[in-house]
Design an enzyme around this catalytic site. Structure first.
Site, PDB file in Angstrom:
ATOM      1  N   CYS A   1      -2.283   9.468   1.829  1.00 51.58           N
ATOM      2  CA  CYS A   1      -1.807   8.767   0.735  1.00 51.58           C
ATOM      3  C   CYS A   1      -2.896   9.105  -0.401  1.00 51.58           C
ATOM      4  O   CYS A   1      -2.618   8.974  -1.566  1.00 51.58           O
ATOM      5  CB  CYS A   1      -1.843   7.180   0.727  1.00 51.58           C
ATOM      6  SG  CYS A   1      -3.326   6.680   1.626  1.00 51.58           S
TER       7      CYS A   1
ATOM      8  N   GLU B   1       0.921  -1.144   0.106  1.00 52.40           N
ATOM      9  CA  GLU B   1      -0.014   0.056   0.015  1.00 52.40           C
ATOM     10  C   GLU B   1       0.999   1.309  -0.192  1.00 52.40           C
ATOM     11  O   GLU B   1       1.277   1.773   1.010  1.00 52.40           O
ATOM     12  CB  GLU B   1      -1.033  -0.011   1.125  1.00 52.40           C
ATOM     13  CG  GLU B   1      -1.981  -1.237   1.375  1.00 52.40           C
ATOM     14  CD  GLU B   1      -3.056  -1.263   0.510  1.00 52.40           C
ATOM     15  OE1 GLU B   1      -3.302   0.018  -0.010  1.00 52.40           O
ATOM     16  OE2 GLU B   1      -3.702  -2.184   0.481  1.00 52.40           O
TER      17      GLU B   1
END
Ligand code: NAD
Length: 512
Positions: A300, A266
């Site tokens: 993110c 991720e």
């Protein structure tokens, strides 16, 4: 105006949450090891010893022993542990949320939101513990049955980033536990205290759960890259979920591949939104402000590129520049603050560098630079950068509040710009035109793991699978069928007949 120190509140919370005092020293100086700082004031909250290589090996050994027992506990019973964890998190929400604010610098509602996300994934995982469904598959052979079944995989290593210091753990751990996998967690070296707090909360749930929970079911490794590498390289850890920069993923991915371990990566995002001619500009403005400046640009999924149709550019961008100039920057503990500190001085240096590069590429910068605040915390003024084309620093993630804006003429051009970067995490289009919206979501549209219409790219719910493509790493965690990554899939064929037909009509008759 002085900023209230963060340390007394953080220490009081750790005590209330039952973090063993032996886990850290509350002095302001450190010897070898880590120091936990608050980005709000820059002060050191506590000193922690790093987990040594020997300790890491022992912890992983205990986790493996725990796996041998935990895999035999029925999945709905494993779900009961996660249900109790959800209860403990509800009770600890205020404290843990504030600790996230103190250690990661998020505004209070975002700190609380992160804990709510943990509660949500616990609820999801409890239901999942009764739904680890396999398939029955049609078999070509008479008197045979074929099925797919799912089994616990082994110790799950979790490596997490500073910016979601607790939620990312829960997306992985809640699923891993119901799937039958113990967890060894290496949190960011920048946020060790929230990890110790989560471990203490989980230990309370484990104590209530009783003896079905083996010792070693969950452990925290304190340290930086070297400790993470020890976890990544240990053959007793068949799956590692690693959240962080693309740089980290480039190191961790090949190491895991070398020993054929499963990787959930991720990694970084360089998320964009397209603003089409029909967009509701009021709604767009609000969505863009939250997505680009929320969490001080340190998500993110933060919106980093805005691709605006030339017909609405002048109606939107000057208004956005006004919002940027007036957004409330400051102490994230204070009501009304929308933008808190950057995690450290390095983050501001990277932001300054990116803005210089943007100017060199022909960009016009609004905002940016250090925002004056008392104390040692590093606060930045969010920057809006008008770019003549997509170039320079716009092509990669700078983990700071910078939003690049550029113009487009037709949708295919906008989608090409949108997809023309390395990362592939989250994306949006603002449009009231159903053809444009559907094209953006289609096979020929956004190439990201998350694609939205009329909401920003930031702020996912746990029900969907979370993750992205390309340099974002391809991993998925949280909702939907992300649980499958934490389990071993077996295809079972059972012959309940008296003959032995071979698949594909193969003949192999022996004299017997
Ligand atoms: P980082 O890459 O510096 O560190 C992340 C974690 O990886 C830390 O725990 C660190 O100690 C560990 N690590 C670093 N190098 C390692 C190595 N070689 N082996 C093992 N472990 C190693 O990231 P950060 O600054 O903490 O977080 C910001 C980054 O994380 C941004 O790029 C952001 O986009 C990304 N992020 C991605 C997601 C996602 O779900 N895609 C979520 C949050 C953050």
């Amino acid at each position: 105006m002085d900023l209230a120190p963060a340390r007394p509140d953080a220490l009081a919370i750790l005590e209330r949450l039952g973090v063993a005092h032996s886990a850290f020293a509350d002095g302001a100086t450190t010897g070898a090891g880590l120091s936990a700082r608050s980005p709000i004031t820059g002060e050191t909250i506590a000193a922690l010893a790093e987990t040594t290589p020997d300790e890491t090996r022992e912890i992983i050994g205990r986790a493996h022993e725990a796996f041998l027992r935990w895999r035999e506990v029925p999945a709905p019973r494993r779900g009961e542990l996660v249900r109790l964890l959800g209860e403990e998190l509800r009770a600890a929400k205020e404290d843990l949320g504030l600790l996230v604010t103190l250690e990661a610098g998020k505004i209070v509602s975002e700190g609380l939101g992160e804990v709510q996300e943990m509660i949500d994934i616990c609820d999801f995982a409890v239901g999942l513990s009764r739904q680890l469904y396999g398939l029955t598959i049609a078999t070509e052979r008479r008197h045979h049955r074929m099925a797919e079944t799912w089994h616990p995989l082994g110790v799950c290593g979790v490596i997490s980033a500073f910016n979601f210091p607790v939620a990312v753990w829960s997306w992985n751990a809640a699923l891993a536990f119901v799937c039958g996998d113990p967890v060894v967690w290496k949190p960011s070296e920048k946020t060790p205290l929230t990890a110790l707090a989560v471990d203490a909360i989980l230990k309370r749930a484990i104590a209530r759960f009783g003896e079905d929970a083996p010792e070693g079911l969950h452990s925290v490794l304190i340290g930086g890259r070297a400790v993470g590498e020890a976890l990544v390289d240990d053959p007793r850890v068949p799956i590692v979920s690693a959240t962080g920069s693309t740089r980290m993923g480039r190191e961790v991915g090949p190491r895991l591949a070398k020993r054929f371990a499963r990787a959930i990566l991720e990694l970084g995002g360089n998320n964009a939104a397209i603003v089409a001619p029909s967009a509701d500009l009021d709604l767009t403005l609000r969505a863009v402000a939250f997505s680009a400046m929320g969490t001080a640009g340190q998500r993110c999924t933060t919106l980093r590129r805005l691709i605006v149709h030339e017909s609405v550019y002048d109606a939107l961008v000057p208004k956005l520049a006004k919002v940027y100039a007036s957004v409330a920057i400051g102490d994230p503990r204070k009501d009304g603050t929308l933008v808190g500190p950057l995690v450290d001085a390095d983050a501001l240096a990277m932001m300054d560098r990116a803005l210089e590069e943007a100017k060199a590429a022909g960009g016009t910068v609004h905002g940016g630079g250090r925002a004056p605040m008392p104390g040692e915390g590093v606060y930045a003024r969010p920057a809006l950068v008008e770019m003549p084309s997509q170039a320079g620093p716009m092509l990669h993630e700078t983990f700071a509040p910078i939003l690049y804006v550029t113009r487009y003429r037709d949708l295919d051009e906008a989608i090409a710009l949108h997809n023309g970067v390395g990362a592939g995490l989250s994306s949006s289009i603002f449009t009231l035109d159903m053809r444009e919206a559907e094209r953006f979501l289609s096979d020929a549209g956004s190439d990201c793991g998350i694609a939205n219409v009329n909401i920003g790219p930031s702020g996912a719910e746990i029900g969907g699978a979370f993750g992205g493509e390309k340099e974002t790493g391809g991993g998925r965690e949280a909702g939907s069928d992300a649980w499958k990554a934490y389990m071993r899939r077996a295809t079972n064929t059972v012959n309940f007949g008296t003959t032995l037909p071979l698949a594909q009509g193969v003949k192999f008759d022996i004299d017997a």
